[in-house]
Motif scaffolding. Structure first.
Motif, PDB file in Angstrom:
ATOM      1  N   LYS A   1       0.859  -1.181   0.000  1.00 17.66           N
ATOM      2  CA  LYS A   1       0.000   0.000   0.000  1.00 17.66           C
ATOM      3  C   LYS A   1       0.897   1.232   0.000  1.00 17.66           C
ATOM      4  O   LYS A   1       1.567   1.524   0.981  1.00 17.66           O
ATOM      5  N   GLY A   2       0.918   1.917  -1.108  1.00 16.13           N
ATOM      6  CA  GLY A   2       1.786   3.082  -1.221  1.00 16.13           C
ATOM      7  C   GLY A   2       1.285   4.041  -2.269  1.00 16.13           C
ATOM      8  O   GLY A   2       0.213   3.856  -2.856  1.00 16.13           O
ATOM      9  N   ASP A   3       2.060   5.089  -2.526  1.00 16.77           N
ATOM     10  CA  ASP A   3       1.622   6.154  -3.418  1.00 16.77           C
ATOM     11  C   ASP A   3       1.949   5.898  -4.887  1.00 16.77           C
ATOM     12  O   ASP A   3       1.227   6.345  -5.775  1.00 16.77           O
ATOM     13  N   GLN A   4       3.041   5.164  -5.138  1.00 12.33           N
ATOM     14  CA  GLN A   4       3.476   4.983  -6.517  1.00 12.33           C
ATOM     15  C   GLN A   4       3.784   3.514  -6.789  1.00 12.33           C
ATOM     16  O   GLN A   4       4.699   2.951  -6.201  1.00 12.33           O
ATOM     17  N   ALA A   5       3.015   2.905  -7.686  1.00 11.51           N
ATOM     18  CA  ALA A   5       3.230   1.502  -8.035  1.00 11.51           C
ATOM     19  C   ALA A   5       4.520   1.351  -8.829  1.00 11.51           C
ATOM     20  O   ALA A   5       4.886   2.217  -9.632  1.00 11.51           O
ATOM     21  N   LEU A   6       5.210   0.245  -8.620  1.00 15.15           N
ATOM     22  CA  LEU A   6       6.405  -0.053  -9.392  1.00 15.15           C
ATOM     23  C   LEU A   6       6.069  -0.827 -10.675  1.00 15.15           C
ATOM     24  O   LEU A   6       6.832  -0.749 -11.650  1.00 15.15           O
ATOM     25  N   PHE A   7       4.952  -1.550 -10.642  1.00 15.01           N
ATOM     26  CA  PHE A   7       4.533  -2.329 -11.815  1.00 15.01           C
ATOM     27  C   PHE A   7       3.060  -2.060 -12.111  1.00 15.01           C
ATOM     28  O   PHE A   7       2.258  -1.804 -11.210  1.00 15.01           O
TER      29      PHE A   7
END
Length: 252
Positions: free
Chosen positions: A137-143
């Motif tokens: 759960k975060g602000d910027q997805a890596l994928f």
């Protein structure tokens, strides 16, 4: 047949680079839900008193930090962040980095890292899976749908570029060491006649030896940017006084 526990040998844990606790390769299928968590809290670096730096950073680094070469680790150049063990004078108790101060790229790269199994192997992007900067759960997805997002592409580019610069800078560090230009140093900080802090275990360029470099070597080093790097390193020594002043204010 049961194994005798006394004869079993445990595999030693790999030595982690400064700041990192447990590096794992970043894999699309395994980490497809991983996100970056925004926020610039530098508490993870609060007990690190020196970090590796690259030649490209030196013009910014020398405005704030002394630059040294560790006596026990050839081929590395460090920015000194504190004059005591486990002391980073640039991170306060809230995890904020000192205002208007350049933050070394090694710090900004965390929690990502480039690793190789050997010199011939392709570099692999890894990350510290104990970091609070990453989670599901975060602000910027890596994928996104199995593809790297722009966030991850920027991270990979920065991480790989820094590693390339680091390897090139290490060539410079090894060259000046092999040329016999480095001398082991020690600095003491006094209050009256009493020594309050002592910094040792590092090397610095000996100016007289540097000035005596042969012309053909000097020409080669100039094309590589190593002469400028050496001059900037020599100019950074005065920042030890700044660290001592910061230390006194913190411990007042």
């Amino acid at each position: 047949m049961a194994k005798d526990k006394k004869t079993e040998t445990e595999q030693p844990k790999p030595v982690m680079p400064t700041l990192y606790n447990n590096l794992v390769p970043l894999m699309t299928d395994v980490h497809k839900d991983l996100h970056m968590i925004n926020g610039q809290n530098f508490s993870f670096a609060a007990k690190v008193n020196a970090v590796p730096i690259v030649i490209q950073e030196l013009p910014m680094i020398i405005k704030h930090y002394p630059v040294v070469f560790p006596a026990d680790t050839p081929g590395v150049m460090l920015a000194v962040l504190g004059i005591r063990s486990e002391q980073n004078l640039f991170v306060d108790d809230k995890g904020s980095w000192a205002a208007d101060t350049y933050i070394p790229a090694y710090i900004r790269r965390y929690p990502f890292f480039v690793a190789r199994q050997n010199e011939e192997a392709e570099p692999v992007i890894c990350f510290d899976d104990t970091s609070d900067f990453l989670g599901e759960k975060g602000d910027q997805a890596l994928f996104d749908k199995g593809e790297a997002t722009d966030t991850l592409k920027n991270i990979v580019e920065f991480t790989r570029t820094f590693q390339q610069h680091l390897e090139a800078s290490n060539d410079y560090c090894r060259a000046i060491d092999e040329a016999g230009l480095l001398e082991e140093k020690e600095i003491s900080f006094n209050a009256g006649d009493e020594v309050k802090a002592n910094v040792n275990g590092f090397k610095a360029l000996e100016r007289e030896k540097f000035d005596a470099i042969e012309a053909d070597v000097l020409k080669d080093w100039m094309t590589k940017g190593w002469v400028d790097a050496s001059v900037l390193h020599l100019a950074s020594g005065g920042n030890f006084d700044r660290l001592w002043s910061m230390d006194r204010k913190r411990n007042a």
